[in-house]
Design an enzyme around this catalytic site. Structure first.
Site, PDB file in Angstrom:
ATOM      1  N   ASP A  53       1.126  -1.102   0.342  1.00 35.72           N
ATOM      2  CA  ASP A  53      -0.440  -0.113   0.053  1.00 35.72           C
ATOM      3  C   ASP A  53       0.365   1.245   0.046  1.00 35.72           C
ATOM      4  O   ASP A  53       1.705   0.911   0.884  1.00 35.72           O
ATOM      5  CB  ASP A  53      -0.763   0.346   1.088  1.00 35.72           C
ATOM      6  CG  ASP A  53      -1.779   1.435   1.285  1.00 35.72           C
ATOM      7  OD1 ASP A  53      -3.012   0.912   0.525  1.00 35.72           O
ATOM      8  OD2 ASP A  53      -1.540   2.160   2.019  1.00 35.72           O
ATOM      9  N   TYR A  58       3.019   9.999  -0.236  1.00 35.68           N
ATOM     10  CA  TYR A  58       4.152   9.929   1.357  1.00 35.68           C
ATOM     11  C   TYR A  58       6.102  10.093   0.586  1.00 35.68           C
ATOM     12  O   TYR A  58       6.423   9.237   1.288  1.00 35.68           O
ATOM     13  CB  TYR A  58       4.418   8.007   0.886  1.00 35.68           C
ATOM     14  CG  TYR A  58       3.352   7.300   1.246  1.00 35.68           C
ATOM     15  CD1 TYR A  58       2.130   8.478   2.384  1.00 35.68           C
ATOM     16  CD2 TYR A  58       3.087   5.790   1.706  1.00 35.68           C
ATOM     17  CE1 TYR A  58       0.964   8.480   2.334  1.00 35.68           C
ATOM     18  CE2 TYR A  58       1.563   6.019   1.993  1.00 35.68           C
ATOM     19  CZ  TYR A  58       0.424   6.555   2.439  1.00 35.68           C
ATOM     20  OH  TYR A  58      -1.021   6.158   2.941  1.00 35.68           O
ATOM     21  N   TYR A 219      -6.536   1.200   7.650  1.00 34.73           N
ATOM     22  CA  TYR A 219      -4.504   1.316   8.185  1.00 34.73           C
ATOM     23  C   TYR A 219      -5.189   1.642   9.387  1.00 34.73           C
ATOM     24  O   TYR A 219      -6.165   1.256  10.245  1.00 34.73           O
ATOM     25  CB  TYR A 219      -4.670   2.872   7.178  1.00 34.73           C
ATOM     26  CG  TYR A 219      -5.728   4.485   7.720  1.00 34.73           C
ATOM     27  CD1 TYR A 219      -5.524   4.859   8.855  1.00 34.73           C
ATOM     28  CD2 TYR A 219      -6.518   4.603   7.195  1.00 34.73           C
ATOM     29  CE1 TYR A 219      -6.526   5.789   9.037  1.00 34.73           C
ATOM     30  CE2 TYR A 219      -7.775   5.868   6.889  1.00 34.73           C
ATOM     31  CZ  TYR A 219      -7.297   6.343   8.371  1.00 34.73           C
ATOM     32  OH  TYR A 219      -7.873   7.392   8.511  1.00 34.73           O
ATOM     33  N   SER A 274       5.278  -1.436   8.714  1.00 36.67           N
ATOM     34  CA  SER A 274       6.990  -1.270   9.581  1.00 36.67           C
ATOM     35  C   SER A 274       7.748  -2.066   8.190  1.00 36.67           C
ATOM     36  O   SER A 274       8.544  -1.802   7.855  1.00 36.67           O
ATOM     37  CB  SER A 274       6.935  -2.639  10.068  1.00 36.67           C
ATOM     38  OG  SER A 274       8.371  -2.963  10.359  1.00 36.67           O
ATOM     39  N   ASN A 276      11.030  -1.878  10.066  1.00 37.09           N
ATOM     40  CA  ASN A 276      11.671  -2.709  10.541  1.00 37.09           C
ATOM     41  C   ASN A 276      12.282  -4.466  10.284  1.00 37.09           C
ATOM     42  O   ASN A 276      10.620  -5.276  10.100  1.00 37.09           O
ATOM     43  CB  ASN A 276      11.421  -2.890  12.200  1.00 37.09           C
ATOM     44  CG  ASN A 276      12.463  -3.681  12.585  1.00 37.09           C
ATOM     45  OD1 ASN A 276      12.214  -5.075  12.702  1.00 37.09           O
ATOM     46  ND2 ASN A 276      13.384  -3.407  13.154  1.00 37.09           N
ATOM     47  N   ILE A 280       8.465  -6.628  10.038  1.00 40.17           N
ATOM     48  CA  ILE A 280       7.879  -7.290   8.897  1.00 40.17           C
ATOM     49  C   ILE A 280       7.729  -9.024   8.517  1.00 40.17           C
ATOM     50  O   ILE A 280       6.020  -8.745   8.531  1.00 40.17           O
ATOM     51  CB  ILE A 280       8.711  -6.570   7.856  1.00 40.17           C
ATOM     52  CG1 ILE A 280       9.036  -5.210   7.704  1.00 40.17           C
ATOM     53  CG2 ILE A 280       7.990  -7.455   6.355  1.00 40.17           C
ATOM     54  CD1 ILE A 280      10.134  -4.715   6.403  1.00 40.17           C
ATOM     55  N   GLU A 282       7.332 -11.430  11.565  1.00 41.03           N
ATOM     56  CA  GLU A 282       6.723 -10.730  12.759  1.00 41.03           C
ATOM     57  C   GLU A 282       4.813 -10.795  12.362  1.00 41.03           C
ATOM     58  O   GLU A 282       4.003 -11.588  12.384  1.00 41.03           O
ATOM     59  CB  GLU A 282       6.668 -10.445  13.657  1.00 41.03           C
ATOM     60  CG  GLU A 282       5.297  -9.938  15.154  1.00 41.03           C
ATOM     61  CD  GLU A 282       6.181  -8.911  16.006  1.00 41.03           C
ATOM     62  OE1 GLU A 282       7.370  -8.577  16.139  1.00 41.03           O
ATOM     63  OE2 GLU A 282       4.878  -8.754  16.689  1.00 41.03           O
TER      64      GLU A 282
HETATM   65  P1  A2P Z   1       8.556  -0.088  12.743  1.00 38.85           P
HETATM   66  O1  A2P Z   1       8.367   0.564  10.933  1.00 38.85           O
HETATM   67  O2  A2P Z   1       9.819   0.130  12.711  1.00 38.85           O
HETATM   68  O3  A2P Z   1       8.071  -1.248  12.403  1.00 38.85           O
HETATM   69  P2  A2P Z   1       0.611   1.460  11.739  1.00 38.85           P
HETATM   70  O4  A2P Z   1      -0.048  -0.062  10.821  1.00 38.85           O
HETATM   71  O5  A2P Z   1      -0.902   0.478  13.010  1.00 38.85           O
HETATM   72  O6  A2P Z   1       0.195   2.390  11.832  1.00 38.85           O
HETATM   73  O7  A2P Z   1       2.214   0.969  12.670  1.00 38.85           O
HETATM   74  C1  A2P Z   1       2.832   1.440  12.503  1.00 38.85           C
HETATM   75  C2  A2P Z   1       4.082   1.736  13.513  1.00 38.85           C
HETATM   76  O8  A2P Z   1       3.989   0.362  14.195  1.00 38.85           O
HETATM   77  C3  A2P Z   1       5.166   2.166  14.018  1.00 38.85           C
HETATM   78  O9  A2P Z   1       5.748   2.995  14.131  1.00 38.85           O
HETATM   79  C4  A2P Z   1       6.014   0.839  13.397  1.00 38.85           C
HETATM   80  O10 A2P Z   1       7.501   1.146  13.410  1.00 38.85           O
HETATM   81  C5  A2P Z   1       5.647  -0.177  14.355  1.00 38.85           C
HETATM   82  N1  A2P Z   1       5.260  -1.581  13.775  1.00 38.85           N
HETATM   83  C6  A2P Z   1       5.143  -2.136  13.044  1.00 38.85           C
HETATM   84  N2  A2P Z   1       5.280  -3.578  13.150  1.00 38.85           N
HETATM   85  C7  A2P Z   1       5.295  -4.260  14.844  1.00 38.85           C
HETATM   86  C8  A2P Z   1       5.091  -4.374  15.905  1.00 38.85           C
HETATM   87  N3  A2P Z   1       4.670  -5.366  15.021  1.00 38.85           N
HETATM   88  N4  A2P Z   1       5.172  -4.319  16.965  1.00 38.85           N
HETATM   89  C9  A2P Z   1       5.677  -2.975  17.534  1.00 38.85           C
HETATM   90  N5  A2P Z   1       5.398  -2.057  16.849  1.00 38.85           N
HETATM   91  C10 A2P Z   1       5.187  -2.408  15.823  1.00 38.85           C
END
Ligand code: A2P
Length: 326
Positions: A53, A58, A219, A274, A276, A280, A282
């Site tokens: 997405d 962005y 979202y 994510s 990370n 990603i 997880e």
């Molecule tokens: P990061 O990119 O460092 O992983 P959303 O999709 O609800 O907008 O959430 C995105 C936020 O949640 C980002 O700040 C992301 O940070 C973080 N995030 C993504 N996956 C996880 C996860 N499995 N556990 C905790 N935080 C996460």
């Protein structure tokens, strides 16, 4: 619904289908090193994601395109395996601007078509290249919306083969009905991308969309990054929730995986962001367990009816979508 890591597409009303999990790619460009998005999209495709997405605004859509094309060139995926959703921003809703704006996205991506193209918000802003147009006093410059005329221009893009499916985002019931009841409607919106997670489960909009065969794409399914410049941080952090964490223990999963599983199990597409590599992976490990009916009910009961993403700076726009109940 028999969803698996290998096979997790769900049908759209136009005969196409959408992978039930996608990678969200919004990240503050000022705080994100160049190349991070590209590396993340590649990591996601390696992990099994087939849906990305994104959006022109962005400012990383070229990185998304690079990653998708690299994975195709590598032989990891074919173009038709990948589902990319792009977005038409508020300054481009004038019908004559719709096709050139989509063509700009295709040029940035270096792809021939997008799988889904959606109206990003129902509020029109002053047309032009300035993404967030304001006057010299800092007042937002709005524009009269004609969502039906915008929709007709989108229908022409689908007929021209530039996009496979058409949808919307941040539309309330009234705005969805405006399109659904448009005389001469050629293509129904297949999806409505809105905030949706255990603290904001959207029970009424979910039901309405189900009745009209519109898929909800969630979202902020993990409760956002909690950046106070645009997030309502008075709502507590979703991933710290006691129930989500205790269910995580029960299933040997994280609270994030429980939150995502909750949505996909009710037919809601999730697009967790994510950048990370570990998170990603997880977030994709949600196809090897089931929440019981009682778990689902208990999670639904967490609904607070409070948004993390209120877009209050635009609450005086005539088409601000969140004054209505749903
Ligand atoms: P990061 O990119 O460092 O992983 P959303 O999709 O609800 O907008 O959430 C995105 C936020 O949640 C980002 O700040 C992301 O940070 C973080 N995030 C993504 N996956 C996880 C996860 N499995 N556990 C905790 N935080 C996460």
């Amino acid at each position: 619904m028999d969803l698996s890591a290998k096979s997790h597409r769900i049908p759209l009303s136009d005969g196409n289908s959408i992978p039930i999990i996608g990678l969200g790619t919004f990240s503050d460009p000022a705080k994100t090193p160049k190349g991070t998005c590209e590396a993340s999209v590649k990591a996601a495709i390696d992990a099994g994601y087939r849906h990305i997405d994104g959006a022109y605004i962005y400012q990383n859509e070229h990185e998304v395109g690079n990653a998708i094309r690299a994975k195709i060139a590598e032989g990891k995926v074919k173009r038709e395996d990948i589902f990319y959703c792009g977005k038409l921003w508020a300054t481009n809703l004038v019908p004559e601007m719709v096709r050139p704006t989509l063509e700009r996205t295709l040029k940035v991506l270096q792809l021939d078509y997008v799988d889904l193209y959606i109206i990003e918000i129902p509020m029109a802003f002053k047309p032009g290249d300035e993404i967030y147009p304001k006057d010299e006093n800092g007042k937002w410059l709005y524009h009269e919306s004609n969502l039906c005329a915008t929709w007709e221009a989108l229908e022409a893009c689908k007929d021209a083969g530039l996009v496979k499916s058409l949808g919307v985002s941040n539309f309330n019931r009234r705005q969805l009905e405006l399109i659904l009841n448009k005389p001469g409607l050629k293509y129904k919106p297949v999806s409505n991308q809105v905030e949706c997670h255990p603290y904001f489960t959207q029970p009424k909009l979910w039901k309405f969309c189900q009745q009209h065969n519109i898929v909800i794409v969630a979202y902020s399914p993990l409760g956002t990054c909690r950046d106070p410049t645009w997030v309502n941080v008075s709502c507590p952090p979703l991933l710290k929730d006691t129930l989500l964490n205790s269910l995580g223990k029960k299933y040997n999963k994280t609270a994030a995986q429980i939150a995502l599983r909750f949505n996909i199990q009710r037919g809601v597409v999730v697009i967790p962001k994510s950048f990370n590599p570990e998170r990603i992976k997880e977030n994709f490990q949600i196809f090897d367990f089931f929440l019981t009916e009682q778990d689902m009910k208990n999670i639904e009961a967490l609904n607070k009816n409070v948004r993390f993403v209120e877009l209050l700076m635009w609450s005086d726009h005539p088409e601000y979508p969140f004054h209505d109940e749903y």
